[in-house]
Design an enzyme around this catalytic site. Structure first.
Site, mmCIF file in Angstrom:
data_model
loop_
_atom_site.group_PDB
_atom_site.id
_atom_site.type_symbol
_atom_site.label_atom_id
_atom_site.label_comp_id
_atom_site.label_asym_id
_atom_site.label_seq_id
_atom_site.Cartn_x
_atom_site.Cartn_y
_atom_site.Cartn_z
ATOM 1 C CG ASP A 78 -0.202 0.085 2.537
ATOM 2 O OD1 ASP A 78 0.726 -0.729 2.723
ATOM 3 O OD2 ASP A 78 -0.536 0.932 3.385
ATOM 4 C CD GLU A 145 4.383 0.666 6.946
ATOM 5 O OE1 GLU A 145 5.190 0.991 7.823
ATOM 6 O OE2 GLU A 145 3.972 1.476 6.082
#
Length: 478
Positions: A78, A145
């Site tokens: 991400d 994350e």
């Protein structure tokens, strides 16, 4: 031809350009997970994907390397989605507009997602290189994350067979991160009441700040717009009876707030309040003349209207809480001079219909100090009549002086580039902390290429540094 087709190594930048064409913001990782699964299937690699969109790809050892220790390579899929004001871009469907400027790679008007897309690209390129000699590789692609390491929390570490891990989520070439801070998010809610009132309205805006990663850049002296707005509002309240009508600031918990907007009302004298706000803005610009040369503080009178404003009592409570919430560096390490030991970031604030909501990210390499700062936030909320919810707590990662992975990387860096790499700790959460907490005797190190201004539209990557980091990985695996 792609924008990056002329860059070397072609495999790395080819995969990175593909990744940049796939929307993969935090919370929107279905498509990137599908892409990695397809990549593995096309090459016959064993692959698994869990409900959190974590993907584990197993690459068999090269001939003759079957008896070597398995190496885990790990990065997150991400990216932080931020764009400049006025930029027409939809992170849910648009491809990033890549720009090559000499040695610098960036995206036009948006974050680049080199954190951590370039590392995902390196892992795919390594798996795709049939000529590379390597032990068995477990390529772990985690998700979300950037919003609390949610993928790493959800991942079942029993699926991993390796006990040596190279995390690829660092931002400084030649620096081996071998320890990190633990952290937690604190979400504070203060119930408030509104009432209808005829008020002269004043819109206050603070912006133009550098922002940055609240772990890596927390000690750079950068201003936090939420903190500055709290000071401005309290300053105005000391001069006149104001009522809080609206307040919103920050982009995410983990980024130093770059802009905050507030709306206040007064029975009369809005022009005088605007003048006071401008004076206070000049004072703030003097304070931060070096660290924040582009700071802007503005006040605009919008006339008298009937609005739902906080009551006088709740305005006072809200402003007291905003002023009392701590922010920034709280303690420096004595053992590692220059390392921030404990900090927090007042990342988000939002005045809703019936509550004032604030988000703080707390970091510390000492669990006891992390709890101390969380307790301070809770105490401030309680004194104002609110409450705080703690979530996303994750462990720190302690230094291992006998790390074989560290020594292998140090030796390879010296042989390749004729200079020494350094060993440091980072005041930020790295997924290594979660894995080290879950896998007994895990030996792990975090490395990465040079990049800067991550989490902001100014994010940029050194092309040459990315190439050197890839060569280092190949040498270490070989």
């Amino acid at each position: 031809m792609g924008v990056l087709s002329q860059l070397e190594p072609k495999g790395v930048f080819g995969f990175f350009e593909t990744i940049c064409s796939i929307p993969h913001g935090s919370g929107n990782t279905d498509a990137i997970a599908e892409y990695i699964v397809s990549f593995a299937a096309e090459r016959g690699f064993e692959c698994s994907r869990d409900e959190a969109n974590n993907v584990l790809v197993t690459v068999p050892a090269s001939a003759g390397r079957e008896g070597d220790e398995t190496i885990i390579l790990q990065a997150h899929t991400d990216m932080v989605c931020e764009k400049d004001e006025g930029v027409d871009f939809d992170f849910t469907k648009d491809a990033l507009r890549l720009v090559v400027d000499g040695d610098t790679l960036r995206a036009e008007g948006t974050t680049l997602g080199a954190d951590d897309g370039i590392s995902v690209a390196m892992m795919l390129a390594l798996a795709d290189d049939a000529a590379l000699s390597h032990p068995k590789l477990e390529l772990l692609f985690t998700t979300d994350e950037e919003i609390g390491m949610l993928g790493a929390f959800a991942f079942d570490c029993s699926k991993l067979t390796g006990h040596r891990l190279i995390n690829l989520d660092s931002e400084y070439e030649g620096v081996l991160m071998c320890s990190c801070a633990g952290g937690a998010n604190a979400y504070t809610t203060l119930p408030v009441k509104r009432e209808r009132a005829e008020l002269e309205l004043l819109e206050l805006s603070i912006g133009g700040l550098k922002s940055g990663h609240s772990g890596v850049e927390i000690d750079k002296g950068r201003a936090n717009s939420n903190v500055l707005m709290a000071r401005l509002l309290r300053g105005l309240a000391a001069k006149a009876d104001i009522r809080l009508v609206g307040l919103e600031g920050g982009a995410r918990e983990t980024a130093i707030a770059a802009s905050t907007v507030a709306v206040v009302g007064a029975a009369s004298g809005a022009d005088a309040l605007a003048a006071l706000a401008e004076e206070f803005g000049a004072q703030l610009r003097r304070e931060y003349a070096t660290a924040e040369p582009d700071m802007s503080v503005s006040a605009a009178v919008s006339g008298k209207r009937s609005v739902d404003a906080l009551t006088a009592a709740d305005t006072a409570r809200a402003l007291a809480l905003l002023q009392a919430l701590p922010d920034g560096v709280q303690a420096m390490s004595v053992d590692m001079p220059g390392l921030v030991q404990t900090s927090l970031n007042f990342g988000l604030v939002n005045l809703r219909d019936a509550e004032l909501w604030c988000a703080n990210t707390v970091r510390s390499s000492m669990t006891s100090q992390k709890q101390w700062i969380l307790d301070k936030i809770c105490a401030a909320a309680e004194l104002a009549g609110g409450s705080t919810e703690i979530s996303g707590s994750y462990p720190g990662w302690s230094y291992n002086p006998r790390s074989a992975v560290k020594e292998a990387i140090l030796n390879a860096y010296r042989e390749l580039f004729g200079r020494e790499a350094s060993v440091e700790a980072v005041h930020a959460g790295i997924e290594c902390g979660l894995f080290a907490d879950s896998i007994p005797e895990l030996d792990c190190v975090s490395i990465g290429p040079d990049m800067a201004d991550v989490h902001t539209p100014r994010e940029h990557l050194s092309i040459a540094s990315a190439a050197r980091t890839y060569e280092l990985l190949k040498a270490v695996l070989a």
